[in-house]
Design a protein around this motif. Structure first.
Motif, PDB file in Angstrom:
ATOM      1  N   LYS A  28      -2.824   9.402   9.288  1.00 36.89           N
ATOM      2  CA  LYS A  28      -2.744   7.940   9.325  1.00 36.89           C
ATOM      3  C   LYS A  28      -4.008   7.320   8.731  1.00 36.89           C
ATOM      4  CE  LYS A  28       0.443   7.240  13.114  1.00 36.89           C
ATOM      5  NZ  LYS A  28       0.675   6.509  14.354  1.00 36.89           N
ATOM      6  N   ARG A  32      -4.088   4.733   5.627  1.00 37.01           N
ATOM      7  CA  ARG A  32      -4.744   3.425   5.747  1.00 37.01           C
ATOM      8  C   ARG A  32      -5.853   3.247   4.713  1.00 37.01           C
ATOM      9  NH1 ARG A  32      -3.845   4.277  11.830  1.00 37.01           N
ATOM     10  NH2 ARG A  32      -2.109   2.844  12.201  1.00 37.01           N
ATOM     11  N   GLN A  35      -4.543   2.040   1.287  1.00 36.38           N
ATOM     12  CA  GLN A  35      -3.909   0.725   1.179  1.00 36.38           C
ATOM     13  C   GLN A  35      -4.848  -0.260   0.507  1.00 36.38           C
ATOM     14  OE1 GLN A  35      -2.688  -0.302   5.144  1.00 36.38           O
ATOM     15  NE2 GLN A  35      -0.894   0.987   5.045  1.00 36.38           N
ATOM     16  N   THR A  64       3.017   4.675  10.180  1.00 37.60           N
ATOM     17  CA  THR A  64       1.732   3.985  10.030  1.00 37.60           C
ATOM     18  C   THR A  64       1.926   2.537   9.630  1.00 37.60           C
ATOM     19  OG1 THR A  64       0.687   6.072   9.382  1.00 37.60           O
ATOM     20  CG2 THR A  64      -0.520   4.059   8.874  1.00 37.60           C
ATOM     21  N   ASP A  68       0.974  -0.773  11.869  1.00 43.83           N
ATOM     22  CA  ASP A  68       0.016  -1.770  11.379  1.00 43.83           C
ATOM     23  C   ASP A  68       0.637  -3.159  11.282  1.00 43.83           C
ATOM     24  OD1 ASP A  68      -1.745   0.306  11.260  1.00 43.83           O
ATOM     25  OD2 ASP A  68      -1.858   0.388   9.078  1.00 43.83           O
TER      26      ASP A  68
END
Length: 70
Positions: A28, A32, A35, A64, A68
């Motif tokens: 994860k 992240r 991104q 994930t 989020d």
């Protein structure tokens, strides 16, 4: 009493941890860090850079992104 069966992307987590030797939190964090990117770009990154199978990569990305999103 029966245990409630885990459904959805999280159902893949035990086999992902066993196969790739890292906790789900590790994967994860990688998602992240990559991104902003689209879902399938993140899946492709896990497959290409980490040798993950499509189903496993998709499960991690989906979980994930949903987590989020809140």
């Amino acid at each position: 009493m029966s245990e409630e069966k885990i459904k959805g992307p999280a159902s893949y987590f035990p086999s992902i941890e066993k196969k790739y030797g890292q906790p789900i939190s590790h994967w994860k964090d990688i998602v992240r860090a990559a991104q902003p990117a689209k879902h399938m770009e993140l899946v492709a990154m896990l497959k290409d850079q980490h040798g993950m199978g499509h189903g496993h990569a998709n499960a991690i990305v989906a979980h994930t992104l949903a987590e989020d999103k809140g």
